[in-house]
Scaffold this active site. Structure first.
Site, PDB file in Angstrom:
ATOM      1  N   ASP A  77       0.833  -1.195   0.000  1.00  0.00           N
ATOM      2  CA  ASP A  77       0.000   0.000   0.000  1.00  0.00           C
ATOM      3  C   ASP A  77       0.876   1.257   0.000  1.00  0.00           C
ATOM      4  O   ASP A  77       1.881   1.323   0.722  1.00  0.00           O
ATOM      5  CB  ASP A  77      -0.895  -0.004   1.241  1.00  0.00           C
ATOM      6  CG  ASP A  77      -1.820   1.186   1.303  1.00  0.00           C
ATOM      7  OD1 ASP A  77      -2.771   1.231   0.513  1.00  0.00           O
ATOM      8  OD2 ASP A  77      -1.573   2.082   2.136  1.00  0.00           O
ATOM      9  N   GLU A 116       1.181  -0.730  -5.156  1.00  0.00           N
ATOM     10  CA  GLU A 116       0.154   0.246  -5.542  1.00  0.00           C
ATOM     11  C   GLU A 116       0.864   1.546  -5.941  1.00  0.00           C
ATOM     12  O   GLU A 116       1.603   2.123  -5.144  1.00  0.00           O
ATOM     13  CB  GLU A 116      -0.790   0.504  -4.372  1.00  0.00           C
ATOM     14  CG  GLU A 116      -1.824   1.585  -4.661  1.00  0.00           C
ATOM     15  CD  GLU A 116      -2.476   2.140  -3.399  1.00  0.00           C
ATOM     16  OE1 GLU A 116      -3.693   2.389  -3.439  1.00  0.00           O
ATOM     17  OE2 GLU A 116      -1.777   2.337  -2.390  1.00  0.00           O
TER      18      GLU A 116
END
Length: 540
Positions: free
Chosen positions: A201, A270
């Site tokens: 993330d 990401e």
């Protein structure tokens, strides 16, 4: 003989634990709930599941604010539950990928609690601290994605600390070597437990500019949102100093060296930078950084075949050694059937969008509920949970509308998710799309998904082949996939009307069975496809 890594061409199903299945009836989904649905996930034919954060957390950002990287939050279960999930998933041939939030922690993490106390403790430089300007204002103009300044005053140290998201999510200082080593140790804890991969993330936020230089302004005409709206002040800057710094690449190489000690594991980053496709190429270059990366480039508001082609072709040109991963939905954006389906939101379009995503070159992240064709839920302000939406209401209603509980049983008050009211409401319209109704309906979105998924596993051209675009417009897309002499033509009509697509060349097409897509008519250099349909045939 070289063996293709399992993750190349894999379909990764994203599980949002809070909303998958509630096993203990407290209104919040949990790890035992995921275990209870493994047979369902196996029936879909997915290769892996990516489980969004389940770590110990005060839940200010629903698990993306971690207070202990090695502990399961009690609302989700225990480490024993997680070990059982790995064991039972592996028994079904399903890999487990977990979210790792490495750029920041919760302000309740013990590291931050120590760091904030003084400027000379053992963790003093583990977070990004800076003195105020002479007038007491923050050290620079950096903004937080969730609103306001990216700096928060800490009276214990008489300094500001950096937070790119909520003020309760302080950024770690990766310029500190001890931080990098500690984070690698936290990651290895899970690798030793048998996880098959990491979804990373906000990975572009690990490093910041040491000189704390101001970000330059961005002209209004160039403002666009990827993970945030254009009217969010965050879009008013070029984010060149607060994220995506060159030092990130060196850390990724250290992370990859660790992963390589656990053969078969994978990293999926990401990426949401100023030029996400360029950054994806950099972060996956060679064989020493990330295995895969995905961006928000297909998480846009409007459906356009031309845009999909442009995005994929641009990445193909830049990626070189890397491997792409595509998604059209996740836990941060409006559900794809509401973004791209317009007012019609036809189940037939849901089938076609899934088939299109599963036909692109690369691996795929498929978000929980897309196999049912779920739409965005309109949640009233008083029921909102997402701090992002609460801050920017009413222009932006947050991310709760795509995070509502999975509808398992249409006849149950709480749709079979729980025996009590969930942390978010179950939408009435979702009950009409429940698994119980779709399971035995041959024409359902769910069974179209299953059919295509199981057929795709037997098609090396779709999983591993090259891609070449043939035709595109706003409402259709055509490309070929080719691998070791086998070539497939894939065509998708996104409109509510039949389309006649000029192919600009004569193809000899051979019908293919088993994928569940439509039969099209060809005449010379034209392909006639029904409304909201996908067509796939072998090219001779």
């Amino acid at each position: 003989m070289t063996t293709t890594p399992w993750w190349r061409g894999a379909v990764v199903y994203q599980v949002y634990p809070r909303s998958m299945m509630d096993a203990n009836n407290d209104g919040i989904g949990d790890i035992p709930g995921i275990i209870s649905k493994l047979d369902y996930l196996e029936s879909l034919g997915v290769d892996a599941i990516w489980v969004s954060p389940f770590f110990k957390s005060p839940m200010k950002d629903f698990g993306y604010d971690i207070s202990d990287y090695r502990a399961i939050d009690p609302i989700f279960g225990s480490l024993a539950d997680f070990d059982e999930l790995i064991e039972k998933a592996h028994a079904r041939g399903i890999k487990i990928i977990i979210d790792q939030v490495l750029s920041h922690t919760s302000d309740m993490h013990g590291w931050f609690q120590e760091s904030r106390e003084s400027r000379d403790n053992d963790k003093a430089d583990w977070y990004v601290w800076a003195d105020p300007k002479p007038d007491g204002t923050p050290p620079n103009n950096w903004l937080a994605i969730f609103g306001g300044s990216a700096w928060e005053w800490e009276p214990r140290r008489c300094q500001y600390y950096l937070h790119n998201f909520l003020k309760t999510q302080p950024d770690l200082n990766y310029h500190c070597a001890a931080v990098q080593q500690q984070i690698l140790d936290e990651v290895e804890f899970w690798l030793k437990r048998g996880v098959d991969g990491l979804r990373l993330d906000a990975i572009i936020f690990c490093f910041h500019d040491k000189l704390l230089r101001d970000n330059p302004a961005k002209p209004e005409a160039e403002r666009r949102g990827r993970g945030f709206r254009e009217d969010n002040p965050y879009a008013f800057q070029r984010h060149v100093y607060d994220c995506d710094r060159p030092e990130n690449l060196q850390f990724l190489e250290s992370l990859r060296a660790l992963m390589d000690r656990y053969p078969g594991t994978v990293t999926l980053g990401e990426i949401a930078s100023e030029d996400s496709l360029k950054t994806m190429a950099e972060y996956t270059a060679g064989n020493s950084r990330l295995h895969m990366a995905y961006s928000f480039e297909l998480l846009v508001d409007q459906l356009s075949g031309s845009y999909i082609r442009e995005t994929v072709e641009t990445l193909e040109q830049k990626l070189l050694e890397g491997w792409p991963c595509w998604s059209i939905g996740n836990h941060d954006v409006v559900r794809v059937m509401s973004r791209w389906g317009g007012k019609d939101q036809s189940p037939q379009l849901a089938k076609t969008l899934n088939a299109m995503l599963l036909s692109l070159r690369g691996s795929v992240c498929s978000y929980q509920g897309e196999e049912l064709g779920l739409t965005e839920v309109d949640i009233p302000f008083e029921q909102l949970q997402d701090p992002y939406g609460i801050t920017f209401w009413p222009r932006f209603k947050g991310r709760d509308g795509c995070r509502t509980p999975m509808p398992w049983n249409h006849a149950d008050q709480h749709a079979g998710f729980s025996q009590t009211s969930g942390w978010l409401p179950v939408a009435a319209e979702h009950k009409a799309a429940a698994v119980s109704l779709q399971d035995d309906n041959r024409d359902s979105v769910l069974n179209a998904y299953r059919t295509f998924m199981h057929w795709r596993k037997q098609q090396p051209a779709l999983r591993l082949g090259d891609i070449k675009f043939v035709a595109d417009a706003e409402d259709y897309l055509v490309f070929t996939r080719e691998y070791q002499g086998e070539k497939l033509l894939c065509a998708f009509n996104f409109s509510a009307q039949p389309v006649a697509i000029p192919l600009n060349t004569d193809y000899t097409l051979i019908a293919v069975d088993g994928h569940g897509c439509c039969t099209a008519n060809t005449s010379g250099q034209q392909l006639d496809i029904p409304a909201y349909s996908a067509f796939i045939a072998r090219v001779q």
